[in-house]
Scaffold this motif. Structure first.
Motif, short mmCIF file in Angstrom:
data_model
loop_
_atom_site.label_atom_id
_atom_site.label_comp_id
_atom_site.label_asym_id
_atom_site.label_seq_id
_atom_site.Cartn_x
_atom_site.Cartn_y
_atom_site.Cartn_z
N PRO A 276 0.83 -1.22 0.00
CA PRO A 276 0.00 0.00 0.00
C PRO A 276 0.86 1.26 0.00
O PRO A 276 0.56 2.23 -0.71
CB PRO A 276 -0.82 -0.14 1.27
N LEU A 277 1.96 1.26 0.78
CA LEU A 277 2.84 2.42 0.82
C LEU A 277 3.72 2.48 -0.42
O LEU A 277 4.06 3.57 -0.90
CB LEU A 277 3.70 2.38 2.09
N VAL A 278 4.10 1.33 -0.95
CA VAL A 278 4.86 1.30 -2.21
C VAL A 278 4.01 1.93 -3.32
O VAL A 278 4.50 2.76 -4.12
CB VAL A 278 5.24 -0.15 -2.58
N TYR A 279 2.75 1.55 -3.38
CA TYR A 279 1.84 2.10 -4.40
C TYR A 279 1.70 3.61 -4.25
O TYR A 279 1.70 4.36 -5.24
CB TYR A 279 0.48 1.43 -4.31
N LYS A 280 1.59 4.08 -3.02
CA LYS A 280 1.48 5.52 -2.77
C LYS A 280 2.72 6.23 -3.31
O LYS A 280 2.60 7.28 -3.98
CB LYS A 280 1.33 5.78 -1.27
N MET A 281 3.90 5.69 -3.04
CA MET A 281 5.14 6.32 -3.50
C MET A 281 5.22 6.38 -5.02
O MET A 281 5.51 7.44 -5.61
CB MET A 281 6.36 5.57 -2.96
N ASN B 95 12.62 13.78 1.24
CA ASN B 95 13.05 13.02 2.40
C ASN B 95 11.83 12.58 3.22
O ASN B 95 11.18 13.39 3.87
CB ASN B 95 13.98 13.88 3.26
N ILE B 96 11.53 11.28 3.19
CA ILE B 96 10.36 10.76 3.90
C ILE B 96 10.75 10.06 5.21
O ILE B 96 9.95 9.34 5.79
CB ILE B 96 9.56 9.78 3.01
N ALA C 181 3.27 9.67 7.03
CA ALA C 181 2.64 8.74 6.10
C ALA C 181 3.48 7.50 5.85
O ALA C 181 2.95 6.45 5.45
CB ALA C 181 2.35 9.44 4.77
N TYR C 182 4.79 7.59 6.10
CA TYR C 182 5.69 6.47 5.77
C TYR C 182 6.41 5.92 7.01
O TYR C 182 7.41 5.22 6.87
CB TYR C 182 6.72 6.93 4.74
N HIS D 212 10.33 4.72 16.97
CA HIS D 212 9.39 5.69 16.41
C HIS D 212 10.17 6.54 15.41
O HIS D 212 11.25 7.03 15.73
CB HIS D 212 8.79 6.58 17.50
N PHE D 213 9.62 6.70 14.23
CA PHE D 213 10.32 7.41 13.18
C PHE D 213 9.61 8.69 12.73
O PHE D 213 9.84 9.18 11.64
CB PHE D 213 10.53 6.48 11.97
#
Length: 534
Positions: free
Chosen positions: A29-34, A223-224, A229-230, A275-276
């Protein structure tokens, strides 16, 4: 009989994970967003947190390998579920993918770096029909991008893994550090000017790129690393552990003779705490978590695999630190922008390397509180510092073993005196020039030693009237300790009583012992100690 689940310990190949039946926690899902937002990205995460697997997953997407993302049954009869991205409108076109991998641990010299860059470029040049040429790498990179696009008819994808590996290992060597940075500036500098020929760019590392000077010409990188979101793009979130990996917890709990909730709590204490970003999403170390599931035992896996020797080497170029200074340290957002090579503060090194993490965020002040993330890192980091101390003190293996055995007997027998006697032997071995001659010096040393031995130890534990120096939580008792420098043990006990340090443990269920310890500046050691039950 159900097929035993397999966990990808140290496996970075997305194709191997899927085709050989390993568990894959769906990050698509996050790969698709990127990939649909289409920006060039940079992501900073600690070692062993899944950055290489993420890049391999991206490579499979851009190579059009839809078969790896659909549901299928492996040759061993393991059913692999359909992944999110296979349900989307992604077109699955095959793009040329240029992958530059600098994660190898044996990359130590500039000659090795030059060889790796040259070999990588040469393989792609051969693949896309370019003859070997004696020219600068920036020109070779431009020619390669154009050739790949010309041959395939599609824009190029560039993936860079752990660009800063050699840079981090060259801190303190000014010439090597400068040369390594120059190599990367030459190699990746053209990416900005070639933007029209690029479909996607993704760079990973440990250190934040903006301060390293390497990508100064590639300032469009998004820079994420701390983007809410990531936050869960690498690692295992607590939600993923509680849902997708619930069968693993139940299986491990049965093996350990624990309930599922008890097993979950044990995994959380050892591997959670990362935590990032400001949203404080709970993230678990994937390497250690999968190693624990695979072996059936909770152990310290990440620290021993994440080059603690290199950490100590980096810290040796910076002002001295101790655990009491960094655990619970508050810092402004600007701290995260400081370059590694400033040598002014260990915080950027420790945070970006995974030894510290965000424990709290004050939105009003825009300030972070940093701390050691979990039991595994806490013990490993303390043990690393203890080895560093022992090396500086020229302690032999016997001396180190004697002190550790004394602690184990204390833990087993709940008798304090032999351990204090062992500590007196240890402090007597501290050379004069390493003795800072203040209470904090002994406080920090004692705290580091106990942490290295795996103790559940609290420092500066707050109460209504003050802060206790040390609180040691043992299986058979709680020890509330106060240290006095050029004072008396009786004065230390009186302070424990006056400030009520032991009162908060009255309902703990274990016997509570108050301990006063006196250090002498003249003797540079523990000169007396007293204890009494609360």
């Amino acid at each position: 009989m159900a097929t035993k689940r397999k966990y990808p310990v140290g496996i970075q190949s997305f194709e191997k994970i899927r085709t050989e039946g390993y568990v894959y926690v769906d990050k698509t899902p996050l790969v698709y967003k990127m990939i649909t937002e289409g920006m060039p990205y940079f992501l900073s995460r600690p070692r062993r947190f899944g950055k290489s697997l993420l890049l391999n997953t991206l490579a499979a997407v851009f190579e059009g390998r839809r078969d790896l993302f659909e549901a299928f049954t492996t040759e061993d009869g393991i059913e692999q579920p359909q992944l999110f991205i296979a349900t989307t409108d992604w077109r699955w076109e095959k793009h040329p993918v240029l992958r530059f991998d600098f994660s190898a641990g044996d990359l130590e010299t500039i000659e090795q770096l030059d060889s790796l860059i040259n070999n990588t470029l040469s393989l792609y040049e051969e693949q896309y029909g370019l003859a070997p040429a004696d020219m600068e790498v920036n020109v070779r990179m431009i020619n390669l991008i154009h050739a790949a696009e010309r041959q395939t008819g599609r824009k190029v994808v560039v993936l860079v893994d752990e660009y800063d590996n050699m840079i981090l290992h060259s801190l303190g060597d000014v010439e090597k550090h400068k040369a390594a940075r120059q190599r990367f500036q030459n190699l990746f500098g053209p990416l900005k000017s070639e933007d029209n020929h690029l479909k996607f760019v993704f760079v990973t590392g440990i250190s934040k790129f903006s301060q390293m000077g390497i990508f100064s010409k590639l300032n469009q990188l998004n820079n994420i690393s701390m983007d809410a979101a990531y936050e869960s793009i690498c690692g295992i979130s607590e939600e993923e552990l509680a849902t997708e990996l619930r069968p693993a917890i139940e299986q491990m709990a049965e093996r350990q003779g624990l309930t599922s909730d008890e097993m979950f709590a044990e995994l959380k204490a050892n591997y959670d705490g990362y935590h990032f970003g400001k949203d404080m999403t709970d993230m678990y170390n994937p390497f250690s978590l999968f190693k624990a599931f695979s072996s059936g035992e909770v152990g310290s896996y990440w620290f021993s695999s994440a080059t603690p020797g290199a950490l100590i080497d980096m810290l040796s170029h910076m002002p001295p630190i101790d655990l009491t200074d960094i655990d619970g340290r508050e810092c402004d957002s600007s701290e995260f922008d400081k370059p590694f090579d400033s040598y002014q503060s260990p915080l950027p090194v420790l945070y970006q390397s995974g030894y510290l993490t965000i424990k709290d965020y004050d939105r009003e002040l825009d300030a972070f509180t940093l701390g050691l993330p979990n039991r595994e890192v806490r013990k490993g980091f303390a043990d690393c510092l203890y080895q560093y101390i022992a090396h500086k003190l020229d302690m032999d293996d016997r001396e180190r073993s004697d002190l550790q055995r004394a602690y184990r007997r204390f833990r087993r027998d709940d008798v304090l005196e032999p351990f204090v006697q062992a500590l007196q032997v240890f402090f007597a071995s501290v050379p004069y020039h390493l003795d800072n001659r203040n209470e904090h010096h002994y406080h920090a040393l004692l705290y580091t030693l106990l942490m290295a031995f795996g103790a559940d130890i609290r420092t500066e534990e707050p109460t209504a009237k003050g802060r206790a120096d040390l609180v040691l939580l043992m299986p058979k008792g709680v020890y509330v300790m106060e240290l006095k420098y050029d004072g008396t043990a009786e004065e230390a006990l009186e302070q424990i009583d006056r400030k009520g340090y032991a009162e908060k443990y009255a309902l703990d269920g274990r016997p509570v012992t108050k301990v006063g310890i006196a250090f002498s500046s003249k003797e540079r050691n523990i000169t007396e100690w007293k204890s009494k039950t609360a």
